[in-house]
Design a protein around this motif. Structure first.
Motif, PDB file in Angstrom:
ATOM      1  N   SER A 159       1.334  -1.070  -0.114  1.00 19.86           N
ATOM      2  CA  SER A 159       0.080  -0.284  -0.100  1.00 19.86           C
ATOM      3  C   SER A 159       0.893   1.263   0.251  1.00 19.86           C
ATOM      4  O   SER A 159       0.282   2.325  -1.025  1.00 19.86           O
ATOM      5  CB  SER A 159      -0.917  -0.132   1.121  1.00 19.86           C
ATOM      6  N   GLN A 160       2.013   0.848   0.584  1.00 23.05           N
ATOM      7  CA  GLN A 160       3.066   2.847   0.995  1.00 23.05           C
ATOM      8  C   GLN A 160       3.657   2.385  -0.693  1.00 23.05           C
ATOM      9  O   GLN A 160       3.649   3.799  -1.173  1.00 23.05           O
ATOM     10  CB  GLN A 160       4.297   2.048   1.695  1.00 23.05           C
ATOM     11  N   LEU A 161       4.230   1.509  -1.318  1.00 19.16           N
ATOM     12  CA  LEU A 161       4.969   1.807  -2.655  1.00 19.16           C
ATOM     13  C   LEU A 161       3.207   2.142  -3.978  1.00 19.16           C
ATOM     14  O   LEU A 161       3.880   2.770  -4.462  1.00 19.16           O
ATOM     15  CB  LEU A 161       4.866   0.497  -3.402  1.00 19.16           C
ATOM     16  N   SER A 162       2.209   1.269  -3.349  1.00 14.66           N
ATOM     17  CA  SER A 162       1.617   2.031  -4.398  1.00 14.66           C
ATOM     18  C   SER A 162       1.111   3.219  -3.980  1.00 14.66           C
ATOM     19  O   SER A 162       0.183   3.979  -5.398  1.00 14.66           O
ATOM     20  CB  SER A 162      -0.134   1.360  -4.775  1.00 14.66           C
ATOM     21  N   SER A 163       0.532   3.694  -2.953  1.00 17.30           N
ATOM     22  CA  SER A 163       0.006   5.223  -3.038  1.00 17.30           C
ATOM     23  C   SER A 163       1.070   6.355  -3.556  1.00 17.30           C
ATOM     24  O   SER A 163       1.067   7.564  -3.500  1.00 17.30           O
ATOM     25  CB  SER A 163       0.282   5.872  -1.292  1.00 17.30           C
ATOM     26  N   THR A 164       2.701   5.753  -3.120  1.00 19.36           N
ATOM     27  CA  THR A 164       3.485   6.759  -3.332  1.00 19.36           C
ATOM     28  C   THR A 164       4.124   7.063  -5.176  1.00 19.36           C
ATOM     29  O   THR A 164       3.863   8.206  -5.569  1.00 19.36           O
ATOM     30  CB  THR A 164       4.939   6.122  -2.356  1.00 19.36           C
ATOM     31  N   PHE A 165       3.796   5.767  -5.876  1.00 20.20           N
ATOM     32  CA  PHE A 165       4.079   5.416  -7.536  1.00 20.20           C
ATOM     33  C   PHE A 165       3.868   5.803  -8.347  1.00 20.20           C
ATOM     34  O   PHE A 165       4.063   5.631  -9.357  1.00 20.20           O
ATOM     35  CB  PHE A 165       5.830   4.458  -6.563  1.00 20.20           C
ATOM     36  N   TYR A 166       2.721   4.983  -7.629  1.00 20.07           N
ATOM     37  CA  TYR A 166       1.205   4.808  -8.463  1.00 20.07           C
ATOM     38  C   TYR A 166       0.819   6.101  -9.246  1.00 20.07           C
ATOM     39  O   TYR A 166       0.914   7.584  -8.713  1.00 20.07           O
ATOM     40  CB  TYR A 166       0.290   4.718  -8.590  1.00 20.07           C
TER      41      TYR A 166
END
Length: 499
Positions: free
Chosen positions: A395-402
């Protein structure tokens, strides 16, 4: 250590790893591995102290009243509250509107009374009921995408599904009274059943189709904010009409699709007068007035008093002093009664630049699953509003890089539509398989949903609680990308076959 000893140690480690992998492959299917990952994470997160969840943002009281529960004295909404009182007398505040979460809450209360207390309700019983249903849905999803396969790729995919579906940002909804919990469960179950149906025959096929329509019904009845998913699954259901013919098939399926659309319409009416007032007010103050470069002209053209510009970004329940109360008769008569959904559609249609900016604002929160405004800890184990971060990598990666542009999902939708159109064509031409046909309509439906829901959210709520309202969008995208990865791993992307 000499090089020969190092090589021997490495060989032993490799041999033990191969033995362990052999045992996993022998006794644990990919779907079971996914279920284990989600189960272990869910038990640790939801059931073992200190337990975690999402704190109350003010919405719990209505749900509690509707299910014969009440907040105990001394409860603090900034923290996760673990125990509630069970009413022992006639409840004249009970809600007459049935929602899917009511079934889970009542089942949890029943189990709570059997094993814990008839006066105090522990929210972990609700978390457990939700978790079991969620694990079953995730198990079905993984099984539908890697049927009967025990290859290395299948296990890599199973671990990936476990990381995505078992993310704490999703699971913490289960220790709460937010309706998003049922959205997660029945969204993945409905998708899983549509993928699994082409692999079945006879009575199992018929039962799966019935189960699919029930899952969609329960999904839509979970909360009025997901009513647009009725359109999504009406489109996805089109693939069912290509199933092998049975008597009166079109009538049965047509009735099922009609039920989806009717349920979607009914779901939008599941609002109390106060909820309608709150939504209308905030769709104006946090929608029409947001990103508005010339609000004076906008209100003048719409025959609204320019003084309401001062209410920009204001909540219906303001925490600070306000000169004009949102629930006053003056605001009701001079603002809220002056516009409706058709007025909003017309307004945004004449202010496309503002609409585009607002949709991009919504897109920025599209993959922000963990709600930053809500605490995740109980009062005795953390500070107020403290956020839980363990097992939130996805969830942290998707919220940061999406990508944070609304147009990105439009382009992705068109691209995936073309890719799966090839599989649909190949299946249609061969007339032996329908998996590719059904998957095409499913992908198209889900991607259309990612385009519709941001717009309906803006019209209904404005830019309010976007992390929660965008959860169906983020989870739909997760499911779409997992389906794509599974097809790539199995080398079925262009073929569309079920095996």
């Amino acid at each position: 250590m000499s090089s020969s000893k190092f090589i021997d140690s490495w060989r032993q480690i490799k041999l033990k790893g191969q033995q362990a992998l052999g045992l996993i492959i022998k006794y644990c299917s990919p779907a079971t591995l996914t279920a284990i990952i989600c189960g272990v994470m869910g038990i640790y997160l939801l059931l073992i102290a200190p337990i975690h969840g999402y704190a109350d943002n003010g919405d719990f009281n209505r749900v509690l009243n509707g299910n014969n529960l009440y907040a105990l004295k001394g409860s603090n909404s900034q923290y996760v509250v673990t125990q509630y009182g069970i009413k022992q007398y006639y409840n004249d505040l009970g809600s007459g509107v049935w929602k899917t979460q009511s079934f889970f809450i009542q089942l949890a209360i029943l189990i709570n009374k059997m094993f814990f207390s008839t006066h105090i309700f522990d929210i972990r019983f609700l978390g457990l009921v939700y978790l079991i249903a969620y694990i079953a849905s995730i198990y079905m999803f993984t099984k539908s995408l890697v049927p009967g396969r025990r290859s290395m790729g299948a296990y890599v995919f199973a671990i990936l599904v476990g990381i995505v579906a078992g993310d704490s940002a999703f699971l913490m909804y289960f220790n709460s009274f937010y309706p998003q919990a049922t959205t997660l469960i029945f969204l993945v179950l409905a998708v899983a059943l549509l993928i699994y149906i082409p692999q079945l025959h006879g009575r199992k096929l018929f039962a799966a189709v019935i189960g699919y329509f029930i899952a969609v019904f329960l999904l839509i009845m979970g909360d009025y904010s997901v009513a647009p998913l009725g359109v999504v699954f009406a489109i996805a259901s089109a693939g069912l009409f290509f199933l092998p013919r049975i008597r009166y098939q079109r009538w049965y399926l047509g009735a099922g699709v009609a039920m989806i659309l009717i349920t979607s319409g009914i779901s939008t009416t599941m609002l109390t007068p106060e909820e309608q007032m709150v939504n209308k007010f905030q769709s104006f103050t946090k929608g029409v007035l947001a990103n508005n470069d010339d609000p004076i002209s906008s209100l003048s053209n719409a025959s609204l008093n320019k003084q309401f510009i001062l209410m920009k970004d204001q909540d219906y329940f303001p925490t600070d002093y306000t000169a004009l109360k949102p629930d006053s008769k003056y605001v009701q008569h001079n603002l809220i009664d002056k516009y409706n959904t058709f007025w909003l559609v017309d307004y945004y249609g004449n202010h496309l630049k503002q609409l585009g900016t607002s949709l991009n604002d919504v897109a920025k929160n599209m993959m922000v699953v963990q709600v930053s405004a809500l605490g995740n800890y109980t009062k005795g184990h953390g500070r107020a509003l403290q956020q839980f971060s363990f097992f939130t990598l996805y969830s942290q990666l998707s919220s940061t890089f999406y990508p944070k542009k609304y147009a990105f999902n439009v382009m992705i939708g068109l691209t995936l539509g073309i890719i799966y159109l090839v599989g649909m064509y190949n299946n249609f031409k061969s007339r032996k398989e329908i998996a590719g046909i059904m998957k095409f309509f499913l992908i198209v439906g889900l991607m259309i949903g990612t385009m519709i829901l941001p717009l309906t959210t803006l019209l209904t709520f404005g830019e309010t609680n976007l992390s929660q309202h965008m959860l169906p969008v983020s989870f739909s995208l997760d499911l779409v990308y997992l389906i794509l990865i599974a097809d790539v791993i199995r080398k079925k992307l262009w073929k569309g076959t079920s095996q």
